[in-house]
Design an enzyme around this catalytic site. Sequence first.
Site, PDB file in Angstrom:
ATOM      1  N   THR A  28      33.298   7.428 129.083  1.00 52.23           N
ATOM      2  CA  THR A  28      34.213   6.333 129.430  1.00 52.23           C
ATOM      3  C   THR A  28      35.614   6.559 128.880  1.00 52.23           C
ATOM      4  O   THR A  28      36.559   5.880 129.285  1.00 52.23           O
ATOM      5  CB  THR A  28      33.702   4.990 128.860  1.00 52.23           C
ATOM      6  N   CYS A  32      35.020   2.455 120.134  1.00 61.06           N
ATOM      7  CA  CYS A  32      34.517   1.126 119.788  1.00 61.06           C
ATOM      8  C   CYS A  32      34.217   1.001 118.298  1.00 61.06           C
ATOM      9  O   CYS A  32      34.076   1.990 117.591  1.00 61.06           O
ATOM     10  CB  CYS A  32      33.196   0.856 120.515  1.00 61.06           C
ATOM     11  N   CYS A  36      30.271  -3.355 118.422  1.00 63.16           N
ATOM     12  CA  CYS A  36      30.632  -3.712 119.798  1.00 63.16           C
ATOM     13  C   CYS A  36      29.388  -4.070 120.611  1.00 63.16           C
ATOM     14  O   CYS A  36      28.353  -3.417 120.532  1.00 63.16           O
ATOM     15  CB  CYS A  36      31.363  -2.561 120.480  1.00 63.16           C
ATOM     16  N   ARG A  39      27.152  -1.951 126.186  1.00 60.79           N
ATOM     17  CA  ARG A  39      25.860  -1.295 126.395  1.00 60.79           C
ATOM     18  C   ARG A  39      25.798  -0.017 125.545  1.00 60.79           C
ATOM     19  O   ARG A  39      26.793   0.695 125.405  1.00 60.79           O
ATOM     20  CB  ARG A  39      25.705  -0.937 127.878  1.00 60.79           C
ATOM     21  N   ARG A  61      40.831   5.687 124.216  1.00 58.09           N
ATOM     22  CA  ARG A  61      41.515   4.391 124.287  1.00 58.09           C
ATOM     23  C   ARG A  61      40.672   3.330 123.568  1.00 58.09           C
ATOM     24  O   ARG A  61      39.440   3.410 123.607  1.00 58.09           O
ATOM     25  CB  ARG A  61      41.653   3.952 125.752  1.00 58.09           C
ATOM     26  N   CYS A  63      38.610   0.062 123.017  1.00 57.23           N
ATOM     27  CA  CYS A  63      37.794  -0.801 123.874  1.00 57.23           C
ATOM     28  C   CYS A  63      38.420  -2.188 123.943  1.00 57.23           C
ATOM     29  O   CYS A  63      38.920  -2.704 122.941  1.00 57.23           O
ATOM     30  CB  CYS A  63      36.388  -0.878 123.277  1.00 57.23           C
ATOM     31  N   CYS A  66      35.844  -4.978 121.846  1.00 54.93           N
ATOM     32  CA  CYS A  66      35.743  -5.102 120.382  1.00 54.93           C
ATOM     33  C   CYS A  66      37.074  -4.829 119.691  1.00 54.93           C
ATOM     34  O   CYS A  66      37.166  -4.942 118.463  1.00 54.93           O
ATOM     35  CB  CYS A  66      34.652  -4.182 119.846  1.00 54.93           C
TER      36      CYS A  66
HETATM   37 ZN   LIG Z   1      33.853  -1.878 122.192  1.00 54.58          ZN
END
Ligand SMILES: [Zn+2]
Length: 351
Positions: A28, A32, A36, A39, A61, A63, A66
């Site tokens: 992705t 995080c 977080c 999933r 990047r 998230c 969170c």
């Molecule tokens: Zn996150």
Amino acid sequence: MNTLQERRWQAIAQRQHDDTFFYSVKTTGVYCRPSCAARLARPENVAFHDSAEQAEAAGFRPCKRCKPDQQDPHRLRAELVERACRRLEESEPPPDLKELAAQAGLSPFHFHRLFKQLVGLTPKQYERARRAERLRAGLAGAESVTEAIFEAGYQSSSRFYENSREILGMSPSHFKKGGENRRLGYCLRPCRLSGWMLVAASETGICGIFLGDRPEPLVEELRRRFTHAELVPAEDALEAWVQAALAMVDAGESALELPLDVRGTVFQHQVWEALRSIAPGETRTYTQLASQIGRPRAVRAVAAACAANPVAVAIPCHRVIRADGSLAGYAWGGPEVKRALLQREARQQGF
Ligand SMILES: [Zn+2]
């Protein structure tokens, strides 16, 4: 995965609040916090980073869920509660709920709920628990019970009596009846002095050191004295304390480092403190001890408090003898054990 990575993976899987690291997900391009709610990613796509900056430097990047690039709200809340705990411990008189909430910038209702959620106690309960803890710690080293009570932050002894139900969880008279309601570990060991030693302990310290020539009566005595406690054999957990107790009982090493969690009435504590002030190699009579605690007429009660001593040798009730010089009885193995202890201490002190 090494142990650190395994631990971090566990933290992610359990959505723990851990601000010592962040994780990124290759597929992705996002990084995080461990907490977080997103999933759970596949382990092979996950990398760990010690800081948000490191994750961004690696091209990830933050998230949106969170917000790992911003202050962790959970941490902020924990810091607020932590600061309140310090104030409850250090201020005299302790701040009330309104004051604490105002300092945290929350309504009393929200502050109370947050505190209870993070600490597991209400601010009031926390303040009382810490005070009682200081009192118990103080009792071990203080000159007198009164001094310990003052140092723990009670304004007078009478307030201690008034509050003793909340502070110690029960009133003094209930102690006499063995009204304990807690979980105690115990362990039996052969010892040279008397044949057998039983050590019983709570989470905070040793609450029983029993001596005798056979193991079974010691366990019976434990049940008799702690009628309402849950008693659990605990060999390994108590090992360090058992070794220290053995060194004290068998080799005459100092008892002062042993953490004690002995509970009794205020009067019993006064007597036990007076016993701990008798140096090795010295003895007192029951009459002298009664005078020492300012209760010269309470000789029989003093003798009873000595007999109720739950920690043989650590509270040296063996250093009390009759006015005519005879040994009197000894609950922990009889007069022979008492004589052996006194002779060893006299020898060690060079008398
Ligand atoms: Zn996150």
